[in-house]
Design a protein around this motif. Structure first.
Motif, short mmCIF file in Angstrom:
data_model
loop_
_atom_site.label_atom_id
_atom_site.label_comp_id
_atom_site.label_asym_id
_atom_site.label_seq_id
_atom_site.Cartn_x
_atom_site.Cartn_y
_atom_site.Cartn_z
N GLN A 1 -46.63 -69.48 -7.46
CA GLN A 1 -45.30 -70.09 -7.61
C GLN A 1 -44.80 -69.94 -9.05
O GLN A 1 -43.62 -69.67 -9.28
N THR A 2 -45.69 -70.10 -10.01
CA THR A 2 -45.30 -69.92 -11.41
C THR A 2 -44.82 -68.50 -11.66
O THR A 2 -43.81 -68.27 -12.33
N LEU A 3 -45.52 -67.53 -11.09
CA LEU A 3 -45.11 -66.14 -11.25
C LEU A 3 -43.75 -65.89 -10.58
O LEU A 3 -42.89 -65.20 -11.14
N ARG A 4 -43.54 -66.47 -9.40
CA ARG A 4 -42.23 -66.33 -8.74
C ARG A 4 -41.13 -66.98 -9.57
O ARG A 4 -40.01 -66.46 -9.66
N ASP A 5 -41.44 -68.11 -10.18
CA ASP A 5 -40.44 -68.80 -11.02
C ASP A 5 -40.03 -67.96 -12.22
O ASP A 5 -38.99 -68.21 -12.82
N HIS A 6 -40.87 -66.99 -12.57
CA HIS A 6 -40.55 -66.08 -13.67
C HIS A 6 -40.02 -64.73 -13.17
O HIS A 6 -39.86 -63.80 -13.95
N GLY A 7 -39.78 -64.62 -11.86
CA GLY A 7 -39.13 -63.43 -11.32
C GLY A 7 -40.05 -62.37 -10.76
O GLY A 7 -39.59 -61.26 -10.45
N PHE A 8 -41.34 -62.67 -10.58
CA PHE A 8 -42.29 -61.67 -10.10
C PHE A 8 -42.54 -61.82 -8.60
O PHE A 8 -42.58 -62.94 -8.08
N ARG A 9 -42.71 -60.70 -7.93
CA ARG A 9 -43.18 -60.71 -6.56
C ARG A 9 -44.70 -60.85 -6.56
O ARG A 9 -45.35 -60.69 -7.59
N ALA A 10 -45.25 -61.10 -5.36
CA ALA A 10 -46.71 -61.13 -5.22
C ALA A 10 -47.27 -59.74 -5.50
O ALA A 10 -46.56 -58.73 -5.50
N GLY A 11 -48.58 -59.69 -5.71
CA GLY A 11 -49.22 -58.42 -6.04
C GLY A 11 -49.11 -57.37 -4.95
O GLY A 11 -49.17 -56.17 -5.23
N ASN A 12 -48.92 -57.82 -3.69
CA ASN A 12 -48.79 -56.85 -2.59
C ASN A 12 -47.38 -56.28 -2.47
O ASN A 12 -47.11 -55.45 -1.60
N GLY A 13 -46.46 -56.75 -3.31
CA GLY A 13 -45.11 -56.19 -3.33
C GLY A 13 -44.15 -56.74 -2.30
O GLY A 13 -43.02 -56.26 -2.18
N SER A 14 -44.58 -57.74 -1.51
CA SER A 14 -43.71 -58.25 -0.45
C SER A 14 -42.44 -58.86 -1.04
O SER A 14 -42.47 -59.52 -2.08
N ALA A 15 -41.33 -58.63 -0.35
CA ALA A 15 -40.04 -59.08 -0.86
C ALA A 15 -39.90 -60.59 -0.77
O ALA A 15 -40.43 -61.23 0.14
N ASP A 16 -39.16 -61.17 -1.69
CA ASP A 16 -38.86 -62.60 -1.72
C ASP A 16 -37.34 -62.71 -1.86
O ASP A 16 -36.81 -62.63 -2.97
N PRO A 17 -36.60 -62.84 -0.72
CA PRO A 17 -35.13 -62.79 -0.78
C PRO A 17 -34.49 -63.74 -1.78
O PRO A 17 -33.56 -63.33 -2.50
N PRO A 18 -34.92 -65.02 -1.90
CA PRO A 18 -34.29 -65.88 -2.91
C PRO A 18 -34.47 -65.33 -4.34
O PRO A 18 -33.54 -65.38 -5.15
N LEU A 19 -35.67 -64.82 -4.62
CA LEU A 19 -35.93 -64.22 -5.94
C LEU A 19 -35.02 -63.02 -6.15
O LEU A 19 -34.38 -62.88 -7.20
N THR A 20 -34.96 -62.13 -5.15
CA THR A 20 -34.13 -60.93 -5.25
C THR A 20 -32.67 -61.30 -5.45
O THR A 20 -31.95 -60.65 -6.21
N GLY A 21 -32.21 -62.35 -4.75
CA GLY A 21 -30.83 -62.77 -4.91
C GLY A 21 -30.50 -63.18 -6.33
O GLY A 21 -29.45 -62.82 -6.87
N LYS A 22 -31.41 -63.92 -6.98
CA LYS A 22 -31.19 -64.31 -8.37
C LYS A 22 -31.24 -63.09 -9.30
O LYS A 22 -30.58 -63.08 -10.35
N ALA A 23 -32.02 -62.09 -8.91
CA ALA A 23 -32.12 -60.88 -9.74
C ALA A 23 -30.89 -59.99 -9.61
O ALA A 23 -30.67 -59.11 -10.45
N GLY A 24 -30.08 -60.20 -8.54
CA GLY A 24 -28.88 -59.40 -8.36
C GLY A 24 -28.93 -58.48 -7.17
O GLY A 24 -28.05 -57.64 -7.00
N GLY A 25 -29.95 -58.62 -6.32
CA GLY A 25 -30.05 -57.79 -5.13
C GLY A 25 -29.44 -58.48 -3.92
O GLY A 25 -29.47 -59.70 -3.82
N ARG A 26 -28.89 -57.68 -3.02
CA ARG A 26 -28.29 -58.24 -1.82
C ARG A 26 -28.29 -57.17 -0.74
O ARG A 26 -28.11 -55.98 -1.04
N ALA A 27 -28.50 -57.60 0.52
CA ALA A 27 -28.43 -56.66 1.63
C ALA A 27 -27.00 -56.10 1.71
O ALA A 27 -26.04 -56.80 1.34
N PRO A 28 -26.83 -54.84 2.14
CA PRO A 28 -27.84 -53.95 2.75
C PRO A 28 -28.65 -53.12 1.76
O PRO A 28 -29.26 -52.13 2.17
N GLN A 29 -28.67 -53.46 0.48
CA GLN A 29 -29.56 -52.76 -0.44
C GLN A 29 -30.99 -52.91 0.06
O GLN A 29 -31.41 -54.02 0.41
#
Length: 588
Positions: A322-350
């Protein structure tokens, strides 16, 4: 329990690595046996630390260091223990490229036990260079690469509805309409991995390797126009506010190649300027992987090894993730985290949730770094190739092809990576090829794009000259006389603002009885070498008869390097790697 399962001082490196993998599972089991855990001092609640602690020194990439520091601080606050003693983790931030350079020097003598770079490529670089012993245990986080743009530029490119491949994205962003910045691939995993994906896309879109290399080199030229030294520096090139003056400032970039986490940190900082929108390539992105890496594992004490294992379990558990997600990182397996991506500036259909592309190999990255060095600086390189009779010897396992046959193919492959602005020339040598001279200039060192007497380009003439190389029927190897003469000419025709070098390819030791000796050559090269006008000599020896020690003595005064290959088809890889190493020392 992982921290109390064996007496201090026991456990092989393999056992310790297995402990890291099992630690998270063991902690879950421990939830049903907290009394046992408390006796071992493993759980964070219990007696406060009384000064009896185990210190773990960690060097981390600057982007992930704050998250690791937050986990380490919480461990101290909660009196987390390892083998009954408090865990005291100190995090220091250092660019991964600097640490890799340091660990690549043997002996590195590191004063830290764990390294968390932003990419596996730095670990591989140290390993490939036979530097310090490293053990990458696993990824603690990840972050995909994307193109970040200020909002007005994103609208111009059709964000979020329009998607692009790597090739289309870089063309759209660097075609003159936008100011695109990138961190130096020689110092940034983000810059190098982005360049690798651009190169892979170019190769997929064309059947010609030469055409793909030319397209990648052209893109590299465009990127170099707005390159920054590192990741922090490239972020500083964005507009500071939404004012028209800042947005139109030619010194400010409107788009950057960066990680999702870097965009997240920028967008959530509150004072970093206009927010970024992210484009994710449709043909597979690269990602930063943050490998948790033990440094010289066999020299770790039992306390240090247990502390390193314990800290990784904290990063792997729910609170650490959770601390790593709070700093903008995904898990080590690379799985997407839509709320994190949204704050980073990503949005579907990207395609932010798409799996990353396969990572490039170490050889591919070395070739790209060599291409980057010679492309962005432009090069002036003279190549002298041994044409003595031994070059006609067949190479085992190559269907009867000779050393010269394979050397020519490899040199032609190296030639394809140079741009029209580069200046390349060719000499051949044996003994007495031109009267008393052991060498002949087959093609002058000139700009590849210039027109020759026959109407073709210098590249065409040089390709024909390389193709014409053939061993002489008799004679010896006039290596020393040729090297001195070629170096004298390279120094006399030094081109300011370019990467200047001399490349000598030989399969044997000097055996010219009438020529100068090794000591004389080394003395003359020391006199000719000028640090203010450097011309590194790259010496490539082919096969077992090549005198590696003599080549090393020859290259040393010039700031160059000596290499030996058993397979002449490896020559172009060695040359590009040597050029990259020499070119990365600074502009010439």
């Amino acid at each position: 329990m992982p921290d109390d399962s064996a007496p201090q001082g026991t456990g092989s490196p393999r056992t310790r690595r297995r402990t890291v993998v099992l630690a998270t599972a063991v902690l879950v089991i421990a939830a049903t046996g907290s009394v046992v855990a408390l006796r071992g001092g493993l759980l964070p609640f219990g007696a406060s630390c009384d000064g009896d602690s185990v210190r773990l020194e960690v060097i981390a990439s600057p982007d992930i260091a704050p998250a690791l520091n937050a986990v380490a601080d919480k461990a101290r606050e909660d009196a987390v223990r390892t083998d009954g003693r408090c865990l005291d983790v100190k995090i220091n931030a250092r660019p991964s490229s600097e640490v890799a350079d340091s660990l690549g020097q043997r002996p590195a003598n590191p004063d830290f036990q764990v390294w968390v770079p932003d990419s596996d490529l730095w670990v591989n670089q140290v390993t490939d260079n036979r530097g310090s012993s490293l053990t990458a245990v696993g990824a603690v986080a990840s972050s995909p690469l994307a193109l970040g743009t200020v909002h007005d530029a994103a609208k111009t490119l059709g964000w979020p509805g329009k998607t692009y491949s790597w090739t289309a994205l870089t063309r759209a962003a660097s075609g003159g309409a936008l100011r695109l910045g990138v961190a130096d691939p020689a110092r940034s995993a983000t810059g190098l991995l982005a360049l690798a994906r651009i190169d892979a896309a170019d190769r997929k879109e064309t059947d010609s390797g030469d055409e793909a290399a030319t397209r990648t080199a052209a893109t590299a030229k465009l990127l170099y126009e707005r390159v920054a030294d590192g990741d922090d520096q490239v972020l500083a090139t964005l507009p500071r506010n939404d004012s028209g003056a800042e947005q139109g400032n030619p010194r400010r970039n409107q788009a950057l190649l960066l990680s999702e986490q870097a965009a997240y940190a920028h967008n959530t900082s509150g004072d970093a300027g206009p927010a970024l929108d992210l484009f994710y390539p449709t043909d597979g992105t690269a990602q930063l992987t943050y490998p948790y890496t033990l440094v010289d594992e066999d020299s770790l004490t039992a306390d240090q090894s247990r502390a390193a294992n314990r800290f990784m379990t904290l990063l792997d558990d729910t609170s650490g993730q959770q601390t790593l997600r709070d700093h903008g990182f995904r898990a080590g397996n690379g799985s997407a985290d839509p709320p994190l991506t949204g704050k980073a500036g990503g949005r579907a259909p990207q395609p932010f949730a798409a799996a990353p592309a396969d990572p490039p190999t170490s050889k591919e990255l070395q070739a790209l770094l060599g291409m980057w060095t010679i492309t962005v600086q432009s090069a002036r390189i003279t190549t002298a190739v041994d044409a003595s009779p031994s070059m006609a010897l067949p190479v085992p396992g190559q269907g009867g092809r000779s050393r010269m046959d394979l050397a020519k193919d490899s040199l032609l492959q190296a030639l394809s990576t140079f741009t029209p602005e580069d200046e390349i020339g060719l000499w051949k040598f044996a003994t007495n090829l031109d009267g008393d001279r052991d060498y002949v200039e087959l093609s002058p060192t000139s700009r590849l794009g210039d027109r020759g007497p026959g109407g073709g380009t210098h590249r065409d003439d040089l390709t024909a000259a390389f193709s014409s190389l053939a061993p002489v029927s008799h004679g010896a190897t006039g290596l020393y006389d040729t090297t001195l003469a070629a170096y004298q000419q390279a120094r006399a025709t030094y081109a300011s603002g370019k990467f200047n070098a001399l490349v000598v390819v030989t399969d044997g030791a000097d055996d010219d009885a009438a020529g100068i000796g090794l000591d004389t050559l080394v003395t003359d090269l020391k006199r000719l070498a000028d640090p203010k006008r450097p011309v590194p000599l790259v010496a490539v020896g082919i096969g077992p008869r090549a005198d590696r020690s003599a080549l090393a003595r020859i290259a040393a005064p010039t700031g160059g390097s000596a290499h030996r290959v058993d397979d002449p088809s490896q020559i172009h890889e060695v040359i590009l790697k040597a050029i990259m190493a020499a070119g990365s020392r600074g502009p010439h």
